[in-house]
Write an enzyme that holds these catalytic residues in place. Sequence first.
Site, short mmCIF file in Angstrom:
data_model
loop_
_atom_site.label_atom_id
_atom_site.label_comp_id
_atom_site.label_asym_id
_atom_site.label_seq_id
_atom_site.Cartn_x
_atom_site.Cartn_y
_atom_site.Cartn_z
N HIS A 1 61.01 210.15 -18.67
CA HIS A 1 61.17 211.47 -18.05
C HIS A 1 59.82 212.17 -17.95
CE1 HIS A 1 62.88 215.80 -18.31
NE2 HIS A 1 62.56 215.47 -17.09
N ASN A 4 65.06 219.52 -21.78
CA ASN A 4 65.98 220.32 -20.97
C ASN A 4 67.09 220.96 -21.79
OD1 ASN A 4 64.58 220.20 -18.65
ND2 ASN A 4 65.75 218.54 -17.74
N SER A 55 66.28 213.64 -15.45
CA SER A 55 65.93 214.69 -16.41
C SER A 55 67.13 215.12 -17.22
CB SER A 55 65.34 215.90 -15.67
OG SER A 55 66.28 216.41 -14.76
N GLU A 102 58.73 212.19 -21.81
CA GLU A 102 59.87 212.05 -22.72
C GLU A 102 60.39 210.62 -22.57
OE1 GLU A 102 63.15 215.48 -23.86
OE2 GLU A 102 62.90 214.97 -21.78
#
Length: 725
Positions: free
Chosen positions: A449, A499, A428, A461
């Site tokens: 991800h 993130n 991540s 992702e």
Amino acid sequence: MDSRTKGKTVMEVGSDGVAVITLINPPVNSLSFDVLYNLKSNYEEALSRNDVKAIVITGAKGKFSGGFDISGFGEIQKGTRKEPKVGYISIDILTDLLEAARKPSVAAIDGLALGGGLELSMACHARISTPGAQLGLPELQLGVIPGFGGTQRLPRLVGLTKALEMILTSKPVRAEEGHSLGLIDAVVPSAELLTTARRWALDIVERRKPWISSVLKTDKLPPLGEAREILKFARGQTRKQAPNMKHPLMCLDALETGIVSGPRAGLEKEAEVGSQVISLDTTKGLIHVFFSQRGTVKVPGVTDRGLIPRKIKKVAIIGGGLMGSGIATALILSNYPVILKEVNEKFLEAGIGRVKANLQSRVRKGSMSKEKFEKTMSLLKGSLDYESFRDVDMVIEAVIENISLKQQIFADLEKYCPQHCILASNTSTIDLNKIGERTKSQDRIVGAHFFSPAHVMPLLEIVRTNHTSAQVIVDLLDVGKKIKKTPVVVGNCTGFAVNRMFFPYTQAAMFLVERGADPYLIDSAVSKFGMPMGPFRLCDLVGFGVAIATATQFIENFPERTYKSMIIPLMQEDKRAGEATRKGFYLYDDKRKAKPDPELKKYIEKARSMSGANVDPKLVKLSEKEIIEMTFFPVVNEACRVFAEGIAVKAADLDIAAIFGMGFPPYRGGIMFWADSIGSKYIYSRLDEWSKTYGDFFKPCAFLAERGSKGAPLSAPVEQARSRL
Ligand SMILES: C/C=C/C(=O)SCCNC(=O)CCNC(=O)[C@H](O)C(C)(C)COP(=O)(O)OP(=O)(O)OC[C@H]1O[C@@H](n2cnc3c(N)ncnc32)[C@H](O)[C@@H]1OP(=O)(O)O
């Protein structure tokens, strides 16, 4: 077809006296203004011709209609198209011309009839459908209302309670259910659709079948008092579930008017409300999301090269923890055979057990049969070594966030997997170039991800390095589609897109609390803004172990703008690690209900003294609006960096990443869309002021400074972007 027109209808009159009008506007035969105006003139011609006794309306190529052309709303919002007279389509065309005609019409529905498509069919005097066709009024999902008569005709055909359920949830029903509800008159195989519809239309002419105008039906409507109670309950639920949106309540007003004052008044109210909702900000946001979501699969330089996705026949997953087992579940649910690898028997058994539990919960809820459960589980095989990796087409590594461990795994994969195999990591935050450092297979290394729980959360992702081949991206986009995820292709960096945007959000919240703001008020303001939960509740849910591991990556990679708060590490030291330990920012009871904890003060005060921060009277008394600005403007700032660096190719991709990855409210259109609705100048000026008072955490990036100084939209394309894609 004129290149400026969007779609058309064609009419053919048969020797049986039936005129068949076909809607043609690929790919879903949406009802553009051109289609609707063509339909009107075909209809008028059919009514005037002596050789036409009845009319059948159908859609080309196996689809009746996906509803009104949604881009038409955008044109009206932008002022590039004048809205037709209020009620022109629903009353003048569909009610007074079509439903009130002296020749009957039958809708022949193949595949789908959604929104305006279903509404058009309900204005016909009967509906014949193919098995499995989807029938629904999903307009509320787009911020509009069923404005082609749907608020009046659906309750009259299926009853008020079912109509409310269909409209308020936006969920379609299948033709078979539609038949039992009274929405559909007959379900017939595709090959018999047109002949049945033609015969049915002639039967109506000959009075062998009833000639029904749905809008005049009353037999399914409850008595007035009961109807009012049902609507009152629906209003209460709607206020609770969608407190920031007006259009669902406006839709209920139209429904109620029809029931209380009759269908004509109802149609007029529906037309009035239908026109008003188009200009609501929430509607603009939702329509933007509709097209942006479909736009994520269009990646310049990748999906425009004519590459065909390769067939992925078998997938291996390394690591059967929460993420690995969730990913395995998502894959077997879409019929991919999966090998799950673990380091020992105990972990392997636990991993397979998690997959089993994920599926069993579906069986318990009744959404999966026992047979399907067995069949799905049979697609999963466990393994303790790489021998069975010799014929896999894709591997997804999902072990803990440890760079050297991942490097070793990728070096091993290169030895055991076939040359064509895609080597994906579910990391991540970690830079993929570092993960692949010990391999020569840079072109097939990619990030996949997933978000936890991976079999439930919709976002995928797809992270691309400078070396990842376009073919690998195309392959992964295809897998994403098959496992029903919304993919967003992003460039490689610490934290990728989601993130990186998430990080300043929780950091800003910690910053405010260390300066005296109340964490529970922050959570409450953020929830009212529309996030599923506030940042502190979220940290508890994710667990402090994960929060600290992620924070470490950011501290290492972006030290100049990382706010280092000790609140979480201090609590972790005291064995408070979030919801799993029943103690974090909140206390949790047996039912996992969160309750504020007065003890929290102790940790905040200690963290404050460690960071040398002081209570700031201004920040203690922040209004809800100020809380939102101070937590989300840093997110906008980071999103701007991500965009300017070319990590995301389109601002709209960041909108989708924020909605599906962070839980950003879709009716605000996503992070960049929302920012533009506020204005870059204002956001820049606030961040600039805070950075002068509170430091570099708030410092606006160069991109925001440049656009903010001109008041230019943040989502406008980046010129000469240093694109990493
Ligand atoms: C008063 C009346 C109001 C209304 O009627 S509002 C509209 C109500 N209708 C809907 O909300 C339905 C919206 N569409 C969908 O849910 C899905 O789509 C379908 C189930 C119809 C098909 O799904 P799938 O096969 O997965 O295709 P895809 O990628 O979603 O769409 C294919 C292309 O069709 C465009 N499209 C779909 N529906 C509409 C529409 N109603 N108006 C305009 N365009 C539409 C998309 O954008 C996309 O286009 P690209 O290929 O360029 O990305």
